[in-house]
Scaffold this active site. Structure first.
Site, PDB file in Angstrom:
ATOM      1  N   TYR A 197       9.353   1.241  -8.300  1.00  0.00           N
ATOM      2  CA  TYR A 197       8.374   2.073  -9.439  1.00  0.00           C
ATOM      3  C   TYR A 197       8.657   3.634  -9.226  1.00  0.00           C
ATOM      4  O   TYR A 197       8.649   4.156  -8.222  1.00  0.00           O
ATOM      5  CB  TYR A 197       6.996   1.530  -9.083  1.00  0.00           C
ATOM      6  CG  TYR A 197       6.429   0.597 -10.085  1.00  0.00           C
ATOM      7  CD1 TYR A 197       6.110   1.158 -11.210  1.00  0.00           C
ATOM      8  CD2 TYR A 197       6.445  -0.789  -9.957  1.00  0.00           C
ATOM      9  CE1 TYR A 197       5.404   0.102 -12.378  1.00  0.00           C
ATOM     10  CE2 TYR A 197       5.970  -1.669 -10.564  1.00  0.00           C
ATOM     11  CZ  TYR A 197       5.570  -1.280 -11.801  1.00  0.00           C
ATOM     12  OH  TYR A 197       5.111  -2.178 -12.862  1.00  0.00           O
ATOM     13  N   PHE A 205       0.934  -1.146   0.122  1.00  0.00           N
ATOM     14  CA  PHE A 205       0.128   0.202   0.038  1.00  0.00           C
ATOM     15  C   PHE A 205       0.976   1.208   0.004  1.00  0.00           C
ATOM     16  O   PHE A 205       1.245   1.690   1.115  1.00  0.00           O
ATOM     17  CB  PHE A 205      -0.957  -0.062   1.210  1.00  0.00           C
ATOM     18  CG  PHE A 205      -1.893  -1.251   1.374  1.00  0.00           C
ATOM     19  CD1 PHE A 205      -1.551  -2.259   1.618  1.00  0.00           C
ATOM     20  CD2 PHE A 205      -3.322  -0.870   1.203  1.00  0.00           C
ATOM     21  CE1 PHE A 205      -2.465  -3.575   1.693  1.00  0.00           C
ATOM     22  CE2 PHE A 205      -3.945  -1.828   1.226  1.00  0.00           C
ATOM     23  CZ  PHE A 205      -3.722  -3.120   1.423  1.00  0.00           C
ATOM     24  N   ASP A 206       1.207   1.632  -1.174  1.00  0.00           N
ATOM     25  CA  ASP A 206       2.473   2.700  -1.240  1.00  0.00           C
ATOM     26  C   ASP A 206       1.849   3.963  -0.525  1.00  0.00           C
ATOM     27  O   ASP A 206       2.504   4.654   0.111  1.00  0.00           O
ATOM     28  CB  ASP A 206       2.759   3.057  -2.597  1.00  0.00           C
ATOM     29  CG  ASP A 206       3.478   1.677  -3.362  1.00  0.00           C
ATOM     30  OD1 ASP A 206       4.517   1.302  -2.759  1.00  0.00           O
ATOM     31  OD2 ASP A 206       3.108   1.605  -4.663  1.00  0.00           O
ATOM     32  N   ARG A 259       6.024  11.410   0.347  1.00  0.00           N
ATOM     33  CA  ARG A 259       7.440  11.900   1.076  1.00  0.00           C
ATOM     34  C   ARG A 259       8.617  11.761   0.031  1.00  0.00           C
ATOM     35  O   ARG A 259       9.679  12.382   0.025  1.00  0.00           O
ATOM     36  CB  ARG A 259       7.825  10.791   2.262  1.00  0.00           C
ATOM     37  CG  ARG A 259       6.861  11.079   3.336  1.00  0.00           C
ATOM     38  CD  ARG A 259       7.277  10.293   4.541  1.00  0.00           C
ATOM     39  NE  ARG A 259       7.223   8.680   4.370  1.00  0.00           N
ATOM     40  CZ  ARG A 259       7.941   7.755   4.738  1.00  0.00           C
ATOM     41  NH1 ARG A 259       8.725   8.453   5.855  1.00  0.00           N
ATOM     42  NH2 ARG A 259       8.167   6.709   4.601  1.00  0.00           N
ATOM     43  N   HIS A 297      -1.108  -5.654 -14.423  1.00  0.00           N
ATOM     44  CA  HIS A 297      -0.027  -5.746 -15.296  1.00  0.00           C
ATOM     45  C   HIS A 297       0.651  -7.047 -15.427  1.00  0.00           C
ATOM     46  O   HIS A 297       1.143  -7.756 -14.528  1.00  0.00           O
ATOM     47  CB  HIS A 297       1.070  -4.901 -14.348  1.00  0.00           C
ATOM     48  CG  HIS A 297       2.426  -4.418 -15.249  1.00  0.00           C
ATOM     49  ND1 HIS A 297       3.299  -3.507 -14.567  1.00  0.00           N
ATOM     50  CD2 HIS A 297       2.699  -4.591 -16.428  1.00  0.00           C
ATOM     51  CE1 HIS A 297       4.266  -3.488 -15.776  1.00  0.00           C
ATOM     52  NE2 HIS A 297       3.545  -4.235 -16.726  1.00  0.00           N
ATOM     53  N   HIS A 324       1.181  -8.418 -11.325  1.00  0.00           N
ATOM     54  CA  HIS A 324       0.704  -7.770 -10.100  1.00  0.00           C
ATOM     55  C   HIS A 324      -0.283  -6.764 -10.657  1.00  0.00           C
ATOM     56  O   HIS A 324      -0.615  -6.664 -11.946  1.00  0.00           O
ATOM     57  CB  HIS A 324       2.016  -7.111  -9.649  1.00  0.00           C
ATOM     58  CG  HIS A 324       2.664  -6.271 -10.507  1.00  0.00           C
ATOM     59  ND1 HIS A 324       3.573  -6.638 -11.386  1.00  0.00           N
ATOM     60  CD2 HIS A 324       2.531  -4.725 -10.956  1.00  0.00           C
ATOM     61  CE1 HIS A 324       4.124  -5.649 -12.340  1.00  0.00           C
ATOM     62  NE2 HIS A 324       3.269  -4.564 -11.877  1.00  0.00           N
TER      63      HIS A 324
END
Ligand code: NI
Length: 618
Positions: free
Chosen positions: A366, A281-282, A290, A576, A415
């Site tokens: 990424y 969960f980026d 950040r 993807h 993913h």
């Protein structure tokens, strides 16, 4: 000058918040999050004075304990401090500082060193990639602050490590104890040996493109409020969500009170024992804004650019600035409208233009860009761009069903990148409703004797449970967000239509951990009754969160949403299946959605766009 309630936090305010908290800080306290505690929208819209408050999440690195603090800058006092209980909820977000010490911790682990020795790898050439742990009901991890680590070989500091995955090996690290909690050496896979050649000789055939606006841009910026053509909005920026567009209006008419990408998750499809747990969960776990890039003219954005700097807090609670964090510019977007008439000799073309407001983050392998577009005809669009390097694995052999072989022996596990847009809608006012509109066939009958008829079916989504919906591209399904109290000149409710891309939602099984933790991603649409505390669709503390937080919890109340103050949540994103062409750096892949006026205007709102005068037209 009085501060607007939604104004971004200043460096002085961040300093003030830290100062007010100084009594509760120790050597080992870190600031995991510092952000504006946004006021309830009702007093803001009523123009009432609201206290200026800052939310601070503190992590004690020595004990792993988290505290959720509300600091009232107006009163000059701490408003509240709550201890977070990680045994029932999630952990504080992951710190940069914690990432930095992973290799040090693992260098102390005899099992880790043995696993590397078995593969003939010197520890100084091994890069440890710390990844969020998720939650798997392991008793020995209960309440502990964990991270899982996959490793890559870096034979030379200039090389892209993603070419050399050390697969079959994973370490589970306890961040508070700073120990390798467990090392699993499941299987030794050969490390692919082909270098990731990204820096190839450049072609010399492309001629220069220059975008010039000799009269300057058409927008104006004052105190973070942007005015462009008939649009107006206020820039917001937060270390968790990144860019926020506040109070978007057109011709003085409100459309969206607040728009942001409130969560994203990247679940991986590979069930192998070393990597079944991979899903990040980026936004919620890493607070990815950040890692916002500082953008440079001519590379990330082209044309007459206006940059906004961002002021965030570092892990000591001190302000830090990211220069050129947000990029804003105008783009020509081809034909807006055009007609050559058969009967009256009209021959007219007008050109479309859009205002682009964007930022880019780098999170591990990424890179993500988020681009909001506002168009002359009242359209709002969000496009997320995914680029960077795909996460790699060893390719176990011909026919492996969960990864693509992207280079010899190098796998890229399948993913998804699933995003949640939080759209606090105010279409011509606060009370809105949502209709689901499908294209439908009409059977042959007395009213349709030749069978050519088709129509549409509009269904009002009356409650939160009824509004958990999937897209249906074959039916051209859209969701109209309407204001039942305001009509256009045709007597119909004004509205905006949400056009989903309708790509797959979360594909993991219903019994999986990720399904329980990212339930928001199992539906394209959710609608909730506005509540100021309901900000994050996978819950507030997402790192190691258990299950059911966020949207599933809030909508259990099944509140009415017909003609209420509502928030629309839209899941969109990419599934993807990596291509060989995605290696070694992938060309940008796009995902997004569009909000188009539907009866919001009485006619084409862009009739008054003037003819182009640019010399290039002739
Ligand atoms: Ni991807």
């Amino acid at each position: 000058m009085s501060t607007h309630p939604l104004a971004r936090l200043t460096a002085a305010e961040i300093d003030k918040a830290r100062e007010l908290l100084s009594g509760v800080l120790t050597e080992s306290t870190r600031f995991a999050y510092v952000g504006l505690a946004e006021p309830d929208k009702r007093p803001v819209l009523a123009g009432e004075a609201v206290p200026r408050q800052v939310r601070v999440l503190l992590l004690d690195r020595a004990t792993g304990l988290g505290r959720d603090c509300l600091v009232d800058l107006t009163a000059g006092a701490i408003a509240s401090i709550t201890e977070a209980d990680a045994t029932i909820g999630g952990q504080m977000p992951i710190l940069d500082e914690e990432f930095m010490v992973i290799e040090e911790i693992l260098a102390e682990s005899a099992e880790w060193l043995a696993a590397l020795a078995k593969r003939g790898l010197p520890v100084e050439e091994v890069r440890a990639c710390p990844l969020s742990a998720g939650h798997f009901d392991y008793e020995d991890e209960a309440g502990k602050r964990m991270i899982r680590v996959l490793a890559f070989h870096q034979p030379d500091p200039a090389e892209l490590v993603w070419a050399y995955p050390i697969d079959g090996l994973v370490a589970y690290v306890n961040l508070t104890e700073r120990t390798a909690h467990a090392v699993y050496d499941h299987q030794v896979f050969p490390i692919p040996r082909e270098k990731a050649e990204w820096d190839v000789p450049a072609r010399d055939t492309l001629k220069t493109i220059e975008i010039t606006q000799p009269d300057g841009p058409s927008f104006a910026v004052e105190d973070d409020v942007v005015t462009w053509e008939k649009w107006q909005f206020r820039i917001g920026f937060d270390m968790r969500e990144g860019l926020i567009l506040n109070q978007i209006s057109f011709d003085g008419r409100p459309i969206v009170y607040r728009a942001s990408i409130a969560e994203m998750v990247v679940p991986y499809a590979d069930p192998s024992p070393a990597r079944f747990w991979q899903n990040y969960f980026d936004t919620g776990e890493y607070l990815f804004a950040r890692y916002t890039n500082s953008l440079e003219l001519g590379c990330d954005c082209l044309g007459e650019i206006h940059y906004f700097d961002a002021t965030l807090a570092d892990e000591q609670g001190a302000p830090r600035s990211i220069n050129n964090a947000i990029c804003m510019h105008e783009e020509d977007y081809g034909v807006l409208w055009k007609h050559t008439d058969l009967f009256n000799e009209m021959a007219e073309t007008r050109r479309q233009r859009r205002l682009v407001i964007s930022f880019f983050v780098t999170i591990g392998n990424y890179d993500y860009g988020f681009y909001w577009y506002l168009y002359l005809d009242g359209t709002i669009q969000l496009e997320s761009k995914a680029t960077g390097v795909v996460f790699t694995s060893a390719y176990p052999g011909e026919g492996y069903p969960y990864a693509t072989e992207i280079a010899p022996g190098l796998g890229a596990p399948f993913h998804q990148h699933l995003f949640s847009a939080r759209l606090d809608m105010t279409v011509d006012g606060v009370n809105n409703a949502v209709d689901e509109v499908d294209a439908v066939r009409v059977p042959v009958g007395p009213d349709n004797p030749y069978g050519n008829a088709f129509g549409r079916r509009s269904t009002r989504l009356a409650t939160e449970s009824a509004a958990q919906r999937l897209a249906d591209p074959a039916a051209g399904r859209v969701w109209h967000i309407v204001n039942p109290e305001v009509t256009n000149r045709l007597g119909r409710p004004v509205g905006y239509a949400l056009h989903p891309a309708g790509l797959p939602v979360l594909l993991a099984d219903e019994s999986s951990s990720i399904h329980a933790r990212a339930t928001f991603a199992t539906k394209h649409l959710w609608v909730t009754k506005y509540s100021p505390d309901e900000r994050y669709p996978a819950g507030d503390l997402v790192n190691q969160s258990h299950a059911g937080d966020g949207l599933p919890a809030w909508t259990a109340a099944d509140r009415p949403i017909d003609g209420e103050d509502i928030v629309v949540w839209h899941t969109f994103g990419l599934t993807h299946f990596p291509r060989p062409e995605d290696w070694p750096i992938m060309p940008v892949d796009y995902a997004g959605f569009t909000l188009k006026p539907y009866g919001f205007f009485d006619r084409n709102p862009a009739l008054d766009v003037p003819k182009s005068t640019a010399k290039h037209c002739h």
